[in-house]
Design a protein around this motif. Sequence first.
Motif, mmCIF file in Angstrom:
data_model
loop_
_atom_site.group_PDB
_atom_site.id
_atom_site.type_symbol
_atom_site.label_atom_id
_atom_site.label_comp_id
_atom_site.label_asym_id
_atom_site.label_seq_id
_atom_site.Cartn_x
_atom_site.Cartn_y
_atom_site.Cartn_z
ATOM 1 N N GLN A 2 5.734 11.237 -14.386
ATOM 2 C CA GLN A 2 5.127 11.847 -13.196
ATOM 3 C C GLN A 2 5.854 11.394 -11.935
ATOM 4 O O GLN A 2 6.109 12.182 -11.034
ATOM 5 C CB GLN A 2 3.657 11.455 -13.102
ATOM 6 C CG GLN A 2 2.802 12.161 -14.137
ATOM 7 C CD GLN A 2 1.482 11.452 -14.309
ATOM 8 O OE1 GLN A 2 1.460 10.300 -14.766
ATOM 9 N NE2 GLN A 2 0.398 12.105 -13.952
ATOM 10 N N TYR A 3 6.166 10.106 -11.893
ATOM 11 C CA TYR A 3 6.895 9.574 -10.732
ATOM 12 C C TYR A 3 8.290 10.192 -10.657
ATOM 13 O O TYR A 3 8.755 10.564 -9.589
ATOM 14 C CB TYR A 3 7.014 8.051 -10.829
ATOM 15 C CG TYR A 3 5.719 7.333 -10.594
ATOM 16 C CD1 TYR A 3 5.353 6.943 -9.310
ATOM 17 C CD2 TYR A 3 4.860 7.047 -11.645
ATOM 18 C CE1 TYR A 3 4.156 6.284 -9.081
ATOM 19 C CE2 TYR A 3 3.657 6.395 -11.436
ATOM 20 C CZ TYR A 3 3.303 6.006 -10.153
ATOM 21 O OH TYR A 3 2.120 5.356 -9.933
ATOM 22 N N ARG A 22 2.016 13.808 -3.919
ATOM 23 C CA ARG A 22 0.698 13.319 -4.352
ATOM 24 C C ARG A 22 0.267 14.014 -5.651
ATOM 25 O O ARG A 22 -0.188 13.360 -6.595
ATOM 26 C CB ARG A 22 -0.335 13.585 -3.238
ATOM 27 C CG ARG A 22 -1.781 13.364 -3.633
ATOM 28 C CD ARG A 22 -2.737 13.584 -2.454
ATOM 29 N NE ARG A 22 -2.633 14.917 -1.872
ATOM 30 C CZ ARG A 22 -3.102 16.023 -2.438
ATOM 31 N NH1 ARG A 22 -3.726 15.958 -3.593
ATOM 32 N NH2 ARG A 22 -2.957 17.190 -1.845
ATOM 33 N N GLU A 23 0.430 15.337 -5.686
ATOM 34 C CA GLU A 23 -0.015 16.080 -6.880
ATOM 35 C C GLU A 23 0.792 15.700 -8.117
ATOM 36 O O GLU A 23 0.242 15.572 -9.205
ATOM 37 C CB GLU A 23 0.102 17.588 -6.627
ATOM 38 C CG GLU A 23 -0.941 18.079 -5.645
ATOM 39 C CD GLU A 23 -0.876 19.578 -5.419
ATOM 40 O OE1 GLU A 23 0.115 20.212 -5.848
ATOM 41 O OE2 GLU A 23 -1.813 20.106 -4.801
ATOM 42 N N GLY A 69 -0.118 12.198 -9.146
ATOM 43 C CA GLY A 69 -1.475 12.227 -9.690
ATOM 44 C C GLY A 69 -2.464 11.351 -8.942
ATOM 45 O O GLY A 69 -3.606 11.219 -9.350
ATOM 46 N N THR A 70 -2.019 10.783 -7.823
ATOM 47 C CA THR A 70 -2.929 9.998 -6.978
ATOM 48 C C THR A 70 -2.415 10.014 -5.536
ATOM 49 O O THR A 70 -1.219 10.197 -5.305
ATOM 50 C CB THR A 70 -3.054 8.542 -7.474
ATOM 51 O OG1 THR A 70 -4.019 7.860 -6.675
ATOM 52 C CG2 THR A 70 -1.740 7.788 -7.394
ATOM 53 N N GLY A 71 -3.334 9.831 -4.595
ATOM 54 C CA GLY A 71 -2.946 9.841 -3.188
ATOM 55 C C GLY A 71 -2.596 8.469 -2.661
ATOM 56 O O GLY A 71 -1.918 8.339 -1.651
ATOM 57 N N GLU A 72 -3.086 7.435 -3.349
ATOM 58 C CA GLU A 72 -2.737 6.090 -2.882
ATOM 59 C C GLU A 72 -2.904 5.061 -3.995
ATOM 60 O O GLU A 72 -3.696 5.245 -4.921
ATOM 61 C CB GLU A 72 -3.555 5.697 -1.659
ATOM 62 C CG GLU A 72 -5.023 5.461 -1.860
ATOM 63 C CD GLU A 72 -5.678 5.040 -0.539
ATOM 64 O OE1 GLU A 72 -6.344 5.893 0.068
ATOM 65 O OE2 GLU A 72 -5.514 3.877 -0.127
ATOM 66 N N GLU A 73 -2.124 4.034 -3.903
ATOM 67 C CA GLU A 73 -2.214 2.935 -4.869
ATOM 68 C C GLU A 73 -1.611 1.673 -4.251
ATOM 69 O O GLU A 73 -0.849 1.737 -3.291
ATOM 70 C CB GLU A 73 -1.509 3.287 -6.183
ATOM 71 C CG GLU A 73 -0.036 3.564 -6.067
ATOM 72 C CD GLU A 73 0.567 4.047 -7.385
ATOM 73 O OE1 GLU A 73 -0.001 3.725 -8.449
ATOM 74 O OE2 GLU A 73 1.602 4.719 -7.349
ATOM 75 N N THR A 74 -1.995 0.553 -4.813
ATOM 76 C CA THR A 74 -1.461 -0.724 -4.348
ATOM 77 C C THR A 74 -0.644 -1.318 -5.482
ATOM 78 O O THR A 74 -1.142 -1.453 -6.602
ATOM 79 C CB THR A 74 -2.611 -1.675 -3.954
ATOM 80 O OG1 THR A 74 -3.413 -1.022 -2.981
ATOM 81 C CG2 THR A 74 -2.087 -2.972 -3.371
ATOM 82 N N TYR A 108 0.770 8.847 -0.883
ATOM 83 C CA TYR A 108 1.540 10.036 -1.256
ATOM 84 C C TYR A 108 0.842 11.271 -0.699
ATOM 85 O O TYR A 108 -0.387 11.340 -0.724
ATOM 86 C CB TYR A 108 1.625 10.150 -2.784
ATOM 87 C CG TYR A 108 2.048 8.879 -3.477
ATOM 88 C CD1 TYR A 108 3.269 8.282 -3.181
ATOM 89 C CD2 TYR A 108 1.222 8.275 -4.421
ATOM 90 C CE1 TYR A 108 3.654 7.101 -3.817
ATOM 91 C CE2 TYR A 108 1.597 7.106 -5.062
ATOM 92 C CZ TYR A 108 2.814 6.518 -4.758
ATOM 93 O OH TYR A 108 3.187 5.356 -5.379
ATOM 94 N N GLN A 146 0.854 -1.180 0.000
ATOM 95 C CA GLN A 146 0.000 0.000 0.000
ATOM 96 C C GLN A 146 0.893 1.234 0.000
ATOM 97 O O GLN A 146 1.694 1.427 0.919
ATOM 98 C CB GLN A 146 -0.877 -0.032 1.262
ATOM 99 C CG GLN A 146 -1.771 1.165 1.433
ATOM 100 C CD GLN A 146 -3.004 1.091 0.543
ATOM 101 O OE1 GLN A 146 -3.140 0.183 -0.276
ATOM 102 N NE2 GLN A 146 -3.883 2.049 0.687
#
Lengths: 83, 152
Positions: A42-43, A10-11, A14-19, A5, A2
């Motif tokens: 982006q990363y 996070r911005e 482009g996402t606040g969380e991912e698995t 960010y 899990q």
Amino acid sequence: MQLLYFAWVRERIGTGEETLSLPGEVTTVGQLLDWLAARGEQYAAALDQRSHIRVAVNQTYVGTDHPVSDGDEVAIFPPVTGG
Amino acid sequence: MIVKVQAEDFDAAAEIRTLIGGRTDVGAVVTFTGLMRGGEGATLTLEHYAGMSEKELTTIAEEAAHRWPLTDLLIIHRHGTLNPGDQIVLVATLAAHRGDAFAAAEFLMDWLKTRAPFWKKEEAGGKTPGEAKWVEARADDEKAAERWEEKE
């Protein structure tokens, strides 16, 4: 694993969380950051200035040598600015 | 020991009365309230890492209780969108003597600013509102926190 960010990390990602499932060769926080940065522009934009990146594993601050595994909650964020 | 992370505003006087709770061994209460500064129309949005923010503030509070002979202490930190003049953070320390209460309050704020996972984004407002910007961490805050390392 899990991943969480916060703030401009996070911005930029482009996402606040991912698995994500870790490849076998990724066993430390430093390797995780390198692996994520190679996932796309982006990363890379979020993670290129490593001195401005803080990492917490299971809600505890850790250094880049700290081990990581698939069951962990790993948060990646900039230096904090509360108070 | 009271640690709260909340969106709502707080009433410092009421919180401190509750913390003292009628006990008579408290000779000193030191409080610090952090407010949002800014011109008309400015906003501040505080993001936090729910779960870790409470945990980290508790660790900082425990460290203060370990270093100074405190009767009790309190930390309240808000999150969400705030306007100029709004309260952001409250720290209160109770002790028999003022020296311990003052030192512990300062320590709590210095450590909180460099360790608690909160991030501020500000929008200046005014006649030419610009893009909201993330506040950058200040080297001065790091220095202020570091001076407590030597006292361990």
